[in-house]
Design a protein around this motif. Structure first.
Motif, short mmCIF file in Angstrom:
data_model
loop_
_atom_site.label_atom_id
_atom_site.label_comp_id
_atom_site.label_asym_id
_atom_site.label_seq_id
_atom_site.Cartn_x
_atom_site.Cartn_y
_atom_site.Cartn_z
N MET A 7 0.83 -1.20 0.00
CA MET A 7 0.00 0.00 0.00
C MET A 7 0.87 1.25 0.00
O MET A 7 0.96 1.97 1.00
CB MET A 7 -0.92 -0.04 1.21
N ASN A 8 1.51 1.51 -1.09
CA ASN A 8 2.29 2.72 -1.21
C ASN A 8 1.37 3.91 -1.45
O ASN A 8 0.30 3.76 -2.01
CB ASN A 8 3.27 2.61 -2.38
N ILE A 9 1.78 5.06 -1.06
CA ILE A 9 1.02 6.27 -1.31
C ILE A 9 1.45 6.81 -2.67
O ILE A 9 2.63 6.88 -2.99
CB ILE A 9 1.28 7.33 -0.21
N ALA A 10 0.47 7.19 -3.45
CA ALA A 10 0.73 7.62 -4.82
C ALA A 10 1.49 8.93 -4.85
O ALA A 10 1.20 9.84 -4.10
CB ALA A 10 -0.58 7.80 -5.57
N PRO A 11 2.47 9.01 -5.74
CA PRO A 11 3.00 10.33 -6.05
C PRO A 11 1.87 11.06 -6.77
O PRO A 11 0.97 10.43 -7.30
CB PRO A 11 4.17 10.03 -6.99
N ASN A 12 1.92 12.35 -6.78
CA ASN A 12 0.89 13.12 -7.46
C ASN A 12 0.82 12.70 -8.91
O ASN A 12 1.82 12.72 -9.62
CB ASN A 12 1.23 14.61 -7.34
N THR A 13 -0.37 12.29 -9.37
CA THR A 13 -0.49 11.81 -10.74
C THR A 13 -0.22 12.91 -11.76
O THR A 13 -0.02 12.62 -12.92
CB THR A 13 -1.88 11.21 -11.01
N GLN A 14 -0.19 14.14 -11.32
CA GLN A 14 0.14 15.22 -12.25
C GLN A 14 1.58 15.08 -12.74
O GLN A 14 1.93 15.61 -13.77
CB GLN A 14 -0.07 16.57 -11.59
N SER A 15 2.41 14.33 -12.01
CA SER A 15 3.80 14.14 -12.43
C SER A 15 3.94 12.97 -13.40
O SER A 15 5.01 12.74 -13.94
CB SER A 15 4.70 13.93 -11.21
N ILE A 16 2.86 12.22 -13.62
CA ILE A 16 2.88 11.10 -14.57
C ILE A 16 2.39 11.61 -15.91
O ILE A 16 1.32 12.20 -16.00
CB ILE A 16 1.98 9.95 -14.07
N PRO A 17 3.17 11.38 -16.98
CA PRO A 17 2.73 11.86 -18.30
C PRO A 17 1.36 11.29 -18.67
O PRO A 17 1.06 10.13 -18.38
CB PRO A 17 3.81 11.34 -19.24
N GLU A 18 0.54 12.09 -19.28
CA GLU A 18 -0.82 11.70 -19.65
C GLU A 18 -0.86 10.41 -20.46
O GLU A 18 -1.75 9.58 -20.27
CB GLU A 18 -1.48 12.84 -20.43
N GLU A 78 -1.73 3.92 -5.25
CA GLU A 78 -2.83 4.36 -4.39
C GLU A 78 -3.77 3.18 -4.24
O GLU A 78 -4.11 2.52 -5.22
CB GLU A 78 -3.57 5.55 -5.01
N ARG A 79 -4.18 2.93 -3.00
CA ARG A 79 -4.99 1.74 -2.75
C ARG A 79 -6.21 2.10 -1.92
O ARG A 79 -6.25 1.87 -0.72
CB ARG A 79 -4.16 0.67 -2.06
N GLY A 80 -7.20 2.67 -2.60
CA GLY A 80 -8.52 2.94 -2.07
C GLY A 80 -8.59 3.93 -0.94
O GLY A 80 -7.63 4.58 -0.62
N PRO A 81 -9.80 4.02 -0.42
CA PRO A 81 -10.94 3.16 -0.70
C PRO A 81 -11.73 3.56 -1.96
O PRO A 81 -12.50 2.75 -2.48
CB PRO A 81 -11.82 3.31 0.53
N GLU A 82 -11.56 4.78 -2.45
CA GLU A 82 -12.34 5.20 -3.62
C GLU A 82 -11.54 5.18 -4.91
O GLU A 82 -12.11 5.00 -5.99
CB GLU A 82 -12.93 6.59 -3.40
N ASN A 83 -10.27 5.41 -4.83
CA ASN A 83 -9.41 5.46 -6.02
C ASN A 83 -8.26 4.48 -5.87
O ASN A 83 -7.68 4.34 -4.79
CB ASN A 83 -8.84 6.87 -6.20
N TYR A 84 -7.95 3.84 -6.97
CA TYR A 84 -6.84 2.89 -7.03
C TYR A 84 -5.96 3.24 -8.21
O TYR A 84 -6.46 3.56 -9.28
CB TYR A 84 -7.37 1.45 -7.19
N GLN A 85 -4.66 3.15 -7.97
CA GLN A 85 -3.69 3.34 -9.05
C GLN A 85 -2.67 2.22 -8.94
O GLN A 85 -2.13 1.95 -7.87
CB GLN A 85 -2.96 4.66 -8.92
N VAL A 86 -2.43 1.56 -10.07
CA VAL A 86 -1.46 0.48 -10.12
C VAL A 86 -0.48 0.79 -11.25
O VAL A 86 -0.89 1.02 -12.39
CB VAL A 86 -2.13 -0.88 -10.37
N LYS A 87 0.79 0.79 -10.91
CA LYS A 87 1.83 0.96 -11.93
C LYS A 87 2.19 -0.43 -12.44
O LYS A 87 2.64 -1.31 -11.69
CB LYS A 87 3.07 1.64 -11.33
N ILE A 88 1.98 -0.65 -13.73
CA ILE A 88 2.24 -1.93 -14.38
C ILE A 88 3.47 -1.73 -15.27
O ILE A 88 3.45 -0.92 -16.19
CB ILE A 88 1.02 -2.38 -15.20
N THR A 89 4.53 -2.46 -14.95
CA THR A 89 5.80 -2.32 -15.66
C THR A 89 6.20 -3.65 -16.26
O THR A 89 6.13 -4.69 -15.59
CB THR A 89 6.91 -1.86 -14.67
#
Length: 98
Positions: A7-18, A78-89
């Motif tokens: 359960m890592n905390i997401a870096p701000n997604t604004q720093s991830i290219p669209e 980011e791992r919930g409860p409302e939003n999830y983000q998974v980096k797939i490499t």
């Protein structure tokens, strides 16, 4: 093997290219897994994208592990409860698809 790193905390997604963000909430469920798997399989070794979803995509993680053993890492940003983000490499080249 798909690596789940907790359960890592997401870096701000604004720093991830669209172009690296896949917004799963905008895709019909009937085709979502196929599109995500297709995008992942098109990655070159070392490349990634971030899946954004409104529920935990853990069943998809199991599907990755079963169909693509050892090819991808799966890191929760980011791992919930409302939003999830998974980096797939892609960590290893996969078998050639015909």
């Amino acid at each position: 093997m798909v690596v789940c790193l907790g359960m890592n905390i997401a870096p701000n997604t604004q720093s991830i290219p669209e172009d690296k963000i896949f917004r799963g909430t905008q895709i019909p469920c009937s085709i979502k897994h196929g599109l995500i798997l297709g995008r992942a399989r098109a990655l070159k070794k070392g490349d990634f994208f971030v899946l954004e979803n409104d529920h935990d995509p853990i069943p998809l993680g199991y599907q990755f592990k079963a169909e693509n053993p050892g090819e991808f890492s799966w890191e929760y940003l980011e791992r919930g409860p409302e939003n999830y983000q998974v980096k797939i490499t892609r960590i290893e080249d996969g078998a050639v698809q015909s």
